[in-house]
Design a protein around this motif. Structure first.
Motif, mmCIF file in Angstrom:
data_model
loop_
_atom_site.group_PDB
_atom_site.id
_atom_site.type_symbol
_atom_site.label_atom_id
_atom_site.label_comp_id
_atom_site.label_asym_id
_atom_site.label_seq_id
_atom_site.Cartn_x
_atom_site.Cartn_y
_atom_site.Cartn_z
ATOM 1 N N SER A 1 0.832 -1.194 0.000
ATOM 2 C CA SER A 1 0.000 0.000 0.000
ATOM 3 C C SER A 1 0.871 1.251 0.000
ATOM 4 O O SER A 1 1.741 1.419 0.863
ATOM 5 C CB SER A 1 -0.905 0.015 1.238
ATOM 6 O OG SER A 1 -1.479 1.285 1.411
ATOM 7 N N GLY A 2 0.629 2.139 -0.969
ATOM 8 C CA GLY A 2 1.395 3.375 -1.023
ATOM 9 C C GLY A 2 1.164 4.245 0.193
ATOM 10 O O GLY A 2 2.076 4.900 0.685
ATOM 11 N N ARG A 3 -0.069 4.244 0.694
ATOM 12 C CA ARG A 3 -0.377 5.062 1.869
ATOM 13 C C ARG A 3 0.398 4.571 3.085
ATOM 14 O O ARG A 3 0.904 5.359 3.876
ATOM 15 C CB ARG A 3 -1.875 5.031 2.142
ATOM 16 C CG ARG A 3 -2.740 5.688 1.066
ATOM 17 C CD ARG A 3 -4.190 5.718 1.490
ATOM 18 N NE ARG A 3 -5.049 6.384 0.526
ATOM 19 C CZ ARG A 3 -5.709 5.753 -0.429
ATOM 20 N NH1 ARG A 3 -5.615 4.439 -0.541
ATOM 21 N NH2 ARG A 3 -6.482 6.422 -1.273
ATOM 22 N N LEU A 4 0.450 3.237 3.244
ATOM 23 C CA LEU A 4 1.173 2.681 4.385
ATOM 24 C C LEU A 4 2.673 2.924 4.237
ATOM 25 O O LEU A 4 3.377 3.152 5.226
ATOM 26 C CB LEU A 4 0.875 1.182 4.508
ATOM 27 C CG LEU A 4 1.112 0.555 5.886
ATOM 28 C CD1 LEU A 4 0.344 1.292 6.965
ATOM 29 C CD2 LEU A 4 0.716 -0.911 5.870
ATOM 30 N N GLN A 5 3.167 2.876 3.006
ATOM 31 C CA GLN A 5 4.583 3.186 2.776
ATOM 32 C C GLN A 5 4.915 4.603 3.234
ATOM 33 O O GLN A 5 5.943 4.843 3.874
ATOM 34 C CB GLN A 5 4.912 3.034 1.290
ATOM 35 C CG GLN A 5 5.011 1.593 0.806
ATOM 36 C CD GLN A 5 5.313 1.504 -0.672
ATOM 37 O OE1 GLN A 5 5.206 2.491 -1.403
ATOM 38 N NE2 GLN A 5 5.694 0.330 -1.136
ATOM 39 N N LYS A 6 4.017 5.536 2.909
ATOM 40 C CA LYS A 6 4.250 6.925 3.313
ATOM 41 C C LYS A 6 4.225 7.066 4.830
ATOM 42 O O LYS A 6 4.990 7.836 5.410
ATOM 43 C CB LYS A 6 3.190 7.828 2.686
ATOM 44 C CG LYS A 6 3.330 7.978 1.175
ATOM 45 C CD LYS A 6 2.244 8.903 0.621
ATOM 46 C CE LYS A 6 2.361 9.035 -0.897
ATOM 47 N NZ LYS A 6 1.299 9.905 -1.464
ATOM 48 N N LEU A 7 3.331 6.309 5.491
ATOM 49 C CA LEU A 7 3.263 6.367 6.954
ATOM 50 C C LEU A 7 4.579 5.899 7.570
ATOM 51 O O LEU A 7 5.144 6.569 8.433
ATOM 52 C CB LEU A 7 2.111 5.502 7.466
ATOM 53 C CG LEU A 7 1.982 5.430 8.992
ATOM 54 C CD1 LEU A 7 1.475 6.751 9.545
ATOM 55 C CD2 LEU A 7 1.061 4.295 9.411
ATOM 56 N N ALA B 1 -2.777 10.322 12.106
ATOM 57 C CA ALA B 1 -2.452 9.800 10.778
ATOM 58 C C ALA B 1 -2.961 8.370 10.612
ATOM 59 O O ALA B 1 -3.455 7.984 9.542
ATOM 60 C CB ALA B 1 -0.939 9.851 10.561
ATOM 61 N N LEU C 1 -5.843 6.686 7.971
ATOM 62 C CA LEU C 1 -5.504 5.571 7.069
ATOM 63 C C LEU C 1 -6.414 4.365 7.240
ATOM 64 O O LEU C 1 -6.615 3.607 6.288
ATOM 65 C CB LEU C 1 -4.055 5.127 7.331
ATOM 66 C CG LEU C 1 -2.959 5.753 6.470
ATOM 67 C CD1 LEU C 1 -1.617 5.102 6.796
ATOM 68 C CD2 LEU C 1 -3.253 5.579 4.985
ATOM 69 N N LYS D 1 -8.974 3.267 4.718
ATOM 70 C CA LYS D 1 -8.414 2.986 3.401
ATOM 71 C C LYS D 1 -7.626 1.680 3.374
ATOM 72 O O LYS D 1 -7.496 1.039 2.337
ATOM 73 C CB LYS D 1 -7.501 4.151 2.976
ATOM 74 C CG LYS D 1 -8.208 5.509 2.956
ATOM 75 C CD LYS D 1 -7.232 6.634 2.657
ATOM 76 C CE LYS D 1 -7.948 7.986 2.611
ATOM 77 N NZ LYS D 1 -8.448 8.404 3.915
ATOM 78 N N ILE D 2 -7.095 1.264 4.522
ATOM 79 C CA ILE D 2 -6.249 0.064 4.576
ATOM 80 C C ILE D 2 -7.051 -1.176 4.941
ATOM 81 O O ILE D 2 -6.861 -2.247 4.361
ATOM 82 C CB ILE D 2 -5.101 0.254 5.596
ATOM 83 C CG1 ILE D 2 -4.205 1.428 5.163
ATOM 84 C CG2 ILE D 2 -4.276 -1.015 5.733
ATOM 85 C CD1 ILE D 2 -3.512 1.230 3.837
#
Length: 874
Positions: free
Chosen positions: A523-529, A550, A554, A557-558
């Motif tokens: 997941s790109g979002r989790l990578q950013k986190l 944060a 998320l 979405k996750i």
């Protein structure tokens, strides 16, 4: 005897549990879900008394009661509800019915009657076959056994009003504020966690209480400041409350024996402070959950197991359920058995060795007197004769016992037996991230995100209690067989250096990301986190609150959308319940049609009078002219002309807002047309929860007190968070005032200290002068006339130079201004309330402000008013 307490509102459990724990000689288990209640019943082996809420989702209390009576024919039941159940006579007849809010004396009396009527050894039917175990042993067909009729008990609900069914008749006690419990807590009652999977633990009879510290609940600094510290009751008791920290090291008052001498009985219960706040955990139902962890029971949808996010990995993505090993076998974590495995240590039978902790080995053990599984921490053999190490070991156990939070493992007791010093804590049926990595087992992205949330929430809570804590390690994050992460109790005594928050967050990111399978994160979002968690500079997380915010953003979405789908059996059960309710409603309608026209007319007249109470018009807005005014401590600010609500928004006004949302959407999912873009996706605008709103609003419409507090439709709406206030204002075509607009309207252009002048007059404002934490039927207000909220148009004298009312006291109020604190932006709260204090005195100055509360923060002393740039249309 065994008592099972079930309700899908965690606040109800928190208020009732201390009362039940104060009844000696009984084992109490709590649950917020149907499935967990059945699991507790199986673990107990027999249930003597069921106390259950009726209106629960997805399975109601009637179904739970009937299911348990199939297995326990002699089961006694107390039904609790905040609704009028007069239309459900067939389900409630012969059973004790208590209306929410429940008075402590009513609950004790009802429990006493039911337990007196319950047999000491109730019959138990075989769970699988539904027939007596004796019949299974002989192989003979089961004989039909009629369910015994319960002893008729007069319901304790109020008499039925002449209004349609299912109208709320009382208020649900809300226990979110740690210093405003709904029901008095007996001092002797240990407070257990209300997490669904954590049963309450009455102390073993053989144990000797060591100390009972005074509770020091954490409250928002803007509301209450307290410096009270717990003190041991006598020198003869070894204080297990958190010892004070001195520059030279820990200082603990010794018992009659030397400091190193521990009590010889098998164990001593550790201090459990009453009133410890329970923050919103992952995996537990809350007032307004933005997301539910797998295994939780969120409102209006049942628990489910999150579907792992697909990832390319040679390792299995699963959490194996550890099996109790034979005495000489190695543990699931790979640790070999030792000389204690399979032996008895005091009241504990050791099952297997688990891992090596900071102080020595940890074991899975069974507490014989309680019949429960615990984790037992033993002081290392080479240190057991070191008096200073033993003293520190017990001090650490005491510090942990003072930390009570649903995501943190609870510590039970400490003691010494057979030359071994130990303490025990709650056991997780699973493995730590450290053990899982060593075994080559990975976690999925859903579990990873929840692990970050649990660790962040737990450490943030420990910090809020001004407690020290040990460094975070992979062994401290445990994942249960249901994939629900928990945090080991990191509280400690004697750690001199406060850990660096950013360094801890980086370590948490490293621990959790290492537990994911290659390629680690899809997941790109989790990578950013995770990337932001590793940032050491200004781009990283500056506080645990910022990280939690944060993670909350998320979660929707996750976590997979199908993580909460119902199973076939659950759907069938729900359909059966709904079918039965529809049938009953049809019968009710036919009965009403058969009434005479006279009775119908009388009923409609009473109903009309009930709905249309004496709500007054409090929607006026006041024009604030353009010009300069004094802001805060002397700054001169110029504002253009604007309009602000003369009064705070009321219960009646907010009810029309909710009705409009339901008309535009559905009752289960009201319209989101007025939501702020950053609002959590799963949130609704019912203050705290729909059940809480329905009961408070029902009392307000009827003009009847809620928890002995007068309330009507002219009372200010409370329990609203910032998102609620924003949405209401937008629905009205208005907005929230900025804090500068709020302050000018409150103190005028001359910079007054209070809206009425520069001298404090307690009779002019609804302040904490008359505040009573737990009002009763004889509570009186001698100063300003109100012990909690007052009607928004109450003539108290709290009126500003611009004729704006109630800006010094009554409720704290949300503004549209956001301000940064510790790297995170928070909405600004302005004005005092009926319980705002500083140094023990009411604090209601017109300059009072507070920053640092999450926009989802809601309490019974927080409300709002609206503003506009143009003249209002109505």
């Amino acid at each position: 005897m065994n008592i099972l307490l079930v309700d899908d509102d965690a606040a109800i459990l928190k208020s009732l549990l201390p009362i039940l724990n104060g009844l000696d000689g009984h084992t109490v288990r709590v649950s917020t879900s149907f499935d967990k209640a059945l699991e507790h019943a199986r673990d107990l082996g027999a249930v003597h008394l069921l106390i259950t809420g009726v209106v629960m989702e997805p399975v109601d209390g009637f179904t739970l009661r009937d299911r348990l009576r199939d297995r326990f024919p002699d089961l006694r039941t107390i039904l609790i509800s905040g609704y009028d159940l007069s239309d459900y006579g067939a389900q409630t007849g012969g059973y004790t019915l208590l209306q929410k809010p429940i008075a402590a004396e009513d609950l004790r009396a009802a429990v006493g009657r039911e337990l007196e009527a319950a047999p000491s050894e109730p019959r138990v039917r075989d769970e699988e076959e539904g027939k007596p175990e004796a019949d299974r042993a002989t192989g003979e067909p089961a004989k039909e056994t009629a369910k015994p009729e319960p002893t008729p008990v007069a319901p304790m609900a109020p008499s039925k009003p002449s209004v349609p069914a299912a109208k709320p008749v009382s208020a649900v006690p809300t226990a979110k504020a740690p210093d405003t419990p709904s029901i008095p807590v007996p001092k002797a009652a240990p407070v257990a966690s209300v997490a669904p999977s954590v049963p309450s633990i009455p102390p073993p009879k053989a144990a000797v209480p060591v100390a009972t510290p005074k509770a020091t609940p954490a409250a928002p600094p803007a509301i209450t400041h307290s410096t009270d510290q717990p003190r041991p009751d006598s020198q003869a008791q070894a204080p297990l409350a958190r010892p004070p920290v001195a520059a030279s090291g820990p200082s603990i008052k010794p018992s009659a024996a030397a400091p190193s001498a521990l009590p010889k009985p098998t164990g001593v219960p550790l201090a459990r402070p009453a009133g410890v706040p329970v923050a919103r955990p992952a995996g537990m139902p809350t007032a307004r959950p933005t997301v539910s962890a797998p295994g939780a029971t969120p409102t209006a949808r049942p628990a489910g197991t999150a579907t792992p996010v697909p990832a390319v990995s040679a390792r299995p993505v699963a959490v194996p359920k550890p099996q109790a090993a034979a005495p000489a076998a190695p543990s699931a974590s790979g640790a070999e058995a030792d000389e204690l495995t399979g032996k008895k240590l005091g009241d504990y039978r050791i099952i297997r060795r688990m891992e090596e902790g900071r102080w020595g080995p940890t074991y899975e053990a069974e507490q014989i007197s309680m019949g429960r599984t615990v984790t037992l921490q033993v002081l290392a053999q080479d240190e057991k004769d070191d008096a200073s190490r033993k003293k520190q070991f017990i001090a650490n156990a005491s510090a942990k016992a003072n930390i009570q939070h649903p995501v943190i493992l609870s510590v039970y007791e400490a003691g010494e037996a057979d030359g071994h010093c130990y303490y025990t804590h709650e056991h997780v049926d699973g493995e730590s991230l450290d053990a899982m990595q060593k075994a080559g087992v990975s976690i999925d992205e859903t579990t990873a995100l929840l692990a970050v949330r649990v660790a962040a929430e737990g450490i943030a809570f420990i910090n809020s209690q001004k407690a020290q804590h040990a460094p975070l390690r992979a062994a401290n994050i445990l994942v249960g067989s249901d994939k629900r992460p928990r945090l080991a109790n990191l509280a400690t005594h004697g750690e001199s250096d406060a850990p660096d928050t950013q360094a801890e967050i980086r370590e948490l990111g490293r621990i959790v990301s290492s537990a994911l399978p290659p390629p680690l994160v899809s997941s790109g979002r989790l990578q950013k986190l995770f990337a932001k968690m590793q940032d050491k500079g200004e781009g990283g997380f500056q506080s645990w609150a910022a990280l939690l915010q944060a993670v909350k953003a998320l979660e929707p979405k996750i976590i997979p959308a199908d993580a909460f789908k119902l199973g076939a059996q659950e759907e069938a059960a729900i359909r059966a319940v709904e079918s039965e309710k529809k049938s009953q409603k049809k019968s009710l309608i036919l009965g009403i049609l058969g009434m005479t026209s006279l009775l119908l007319a009388i009923g409609l007249a009473v109903y009309f009078m009930f709905i249309h109470s004496n709500e007054r018009n409090t929607t006026q807005m006041v024009k604030i002219p353009a010009g300069e005014f004094i802001f805060q401590d002397g700054q001169k600010v110029t504002l253009p002309e604007y309009y602000i609500g003369k009064y705070e928004v009321t219960m009646g006004q907010y009810a029309r807002f909710l009705k409009a949302l339901e008309a535009e959407g559905t009752e289960a999912k009201p319209s989101a047309a007025y939501d702020h873009p950053d609002q959590p996706t799963d949130k609704t605008h019912y203050p705290r929860s729909k059940a809480t709103w329905d009961t408070y609003y029902g009392r307000a419409k009827a003009g009847k007190p809620a928890r002995y507090i007068p309330i009507d439709l002219n009372s200010p709406v409370f329990n609203v968070d910032w998102w609620d206030a924003y949405a209401f204002a937008k629905w009205k075509g208005l907005r929230l005032p900025t804090e500068q607009e709020w302050e000018k309207a409150a103190r005028g252009t001359k910079g007054l200290k209070y809206p009425w002048g520069n001298e404090f007059d307690p009779k002019k404002v609804n302040s904490a002068a008359d505040y009573v934490e737990k009002p009763g039927p004889n509570t009186k207000a001698e100063v300003d006339g109100y012990w909690w909220w007052s009607p928004v148009d109450a003539d108290t004298g709290d009126t500003s130079p611009f004729d704006v009312v109630g800006m010094a006291g009554n409720l704290n109020e949300w503004t549209s201004t956001w301000e940064e604190k510790d790297g995170t932006k928070f909405p600004v709260l302005r004005g005092g309330s009926f319980r705002s204090k500083e140094n023990g005195q009411p604090n209601v100055t017109a300059t009072f402000r507070f920053v640092g509360l999450d926009p989802e923060y809601s309490q019974e002393f927080v409300g709002f008013r609206t503003a506009s740039d143009t003249p209002p249309k109505d």
